[in-house]
Design a protein around this motif. Sequence first.
Motif, mmCIF file in Angstrom:
data_model
loop_
_atom_site.group_PDB
_atom_site.id
_atom_site.type_symbol
_atom_site.label_atom_id
_atom_site.label_comp_id
_atom_site.label_asym_id
_atom_site.label_seq_id
_atom_site.Cartn_x
_atom_site.Cartn_y
_atom_site.Cartn_z
ATOM 1 N N UNK A 113 56.385 29.604 -23.610
ATOM 2 C CA UNK A 113 56.981 28.302 -23.302
ATOM 3 C C UNK A 113 56.790 27.904 -21.844
ATOM 4 N N UNK A 114 56.593 28.895 -20.967
ATOM 5 C CA UNK A 114 56.369 28.560 -19.562
ATOM 6 C C UNK A 114 55.022 27.881 -19.358
ATOM 7 N N UNK A 124 62.280 16.547 -26.738
ATOM 8 C CA UNK A 124 63.242 16.533 -25.626
ATOM 9 C C UNK A 124 62.845 17.494 -24.516
ATOM 10 N N UNK A 125 62.164 18.595 -24.859
ATOM 11 C CA UNK A 125 61.674 19.418 -23.738
ATOM 12 C C UNK A 125 60.161 19.549 -23.702
ATOM 13 N N UNK A 126 59.462 18.718 -24.510
ATOM 14 C CA UNK A 126 58.000 18.658 -24.522
ATOM 15 C C UNK A 126 57.323 20.027 -24.684
ATOM 16 N N UNK A 127 57.745 20.732 -25.719
ATOM 17 C CA UNK A 127 57.110 22.028 -26.010
ATOM 18 C C UNK A 127 56.831 22.139 -27.509
ATOM 19 N N UNK A 128 55.835 22.966 -27.820
ATOM 20 C CA UNK A 128 55.581 23.283 -29.217
ATOM 21 C C UNK A 128 56.185 24.645 -29.555
ATOM 22 N N UNK A 129 56.660 24.773 -30.771
ATOM 23 C CA UNK A 129 57.236 26.037 -31.225
ATOM 24 C C UNK A 129 56.541 26.476 -32.512
#
Lengths: 70, 273
Positions: B209-210, B232-237
């Motif tokens: 995620x970093x 909301x935090x602009x990340x892919x999971x």
Amino acid sequence: MLNIKIDRNKCINALDCLKCIDACRSGVLLVLSPYAEVAKGRIKPVIMSMCTGCGECQRVCPAKAITMIK
Amino acid sequence: MCELCIKHGEGKKWYEVMKNYSKELYSQNNVEQFMKDFFLNFHKEFNGIIKLDAAKRKRSIVYGFIRKMATSHMKKNHFGQIIPLEDAEMIIDMMQSITRVPCICRGLTRGEKNARYCFAIGVDPSPSDILGDYPHLKENLETLTRDEAKKLLRKFDQEGLIHSIWTFKTPFIGGICNCDRDCLAYRIQVTADLMQIMFKGEYVAEIDLDQCVGCRSCQKLCQFGAIEFSSSNLKCYINPMKCYGCGVCRSACNKEAITLNDRNQLPELAGVW
């Protein structure tokens, strides 16, 4: 329950056409053995549980060979 | 460790064991005859699928039972597992003969006779009579060197095709396929969820995620819909329960944020196949 019937007398040149295969969103229709002489190039509805009944295959068929039975 | 690793792996991953590709196993299990029947009667398998599918549609109480029977039949005869690119390359390195063959699945699902996405490994189909009744298949075989095969695998990987190995009379491994939605196994297992025909890979992907910048390019390549996005935090999971561990998403990531981890290290994931 919805069912797809393909009239084999009207669907003659299935392997050169394949319009219904392209049109089917859910991948219900499959080509029966494109290689073997037996059942050559016949199209068959196989995985009917994915069929939504959109009727797209019926619409694109140039020979009007596909009917949907409710 | 998947079921096949426990049965045929000798402590390693089952596809790392040379015995599972050996000529002895090939003749002992009479794989040649099996392959012949398999290719000749491929369209007859449809009848089984139609019955299984009808049971599912009717929500019949026997559906669960037929599903189990069909899965165990496939496990004995023709089962697959997803592997990442590195493992596919490792298998190529172990092999003496690699032949590029037209994909039978794409023939059945798309009517394409010459979609050459599959590799026959170990067995050379041209001199034997396996493809005897399929002149069109036989004409389009191509013997590959190891380097050519690896180059093709890497190309398929970038196109987002998932690699899988397939048994003919388990545990004999006879082929590597490069699949997408037109693969019959994918359609039956992933799209339609009728029965299990392949295991997930021995890995599971994870996004750092970093490093993830939320470009979502990995999401485009995932064939299993396992990558989710948070605006909301602009990340892919990556949803580990859905991830098949094919590793295809890595080729799309510019930040090299995606790594493959061993599935067995996560206690609750070790049983998800």
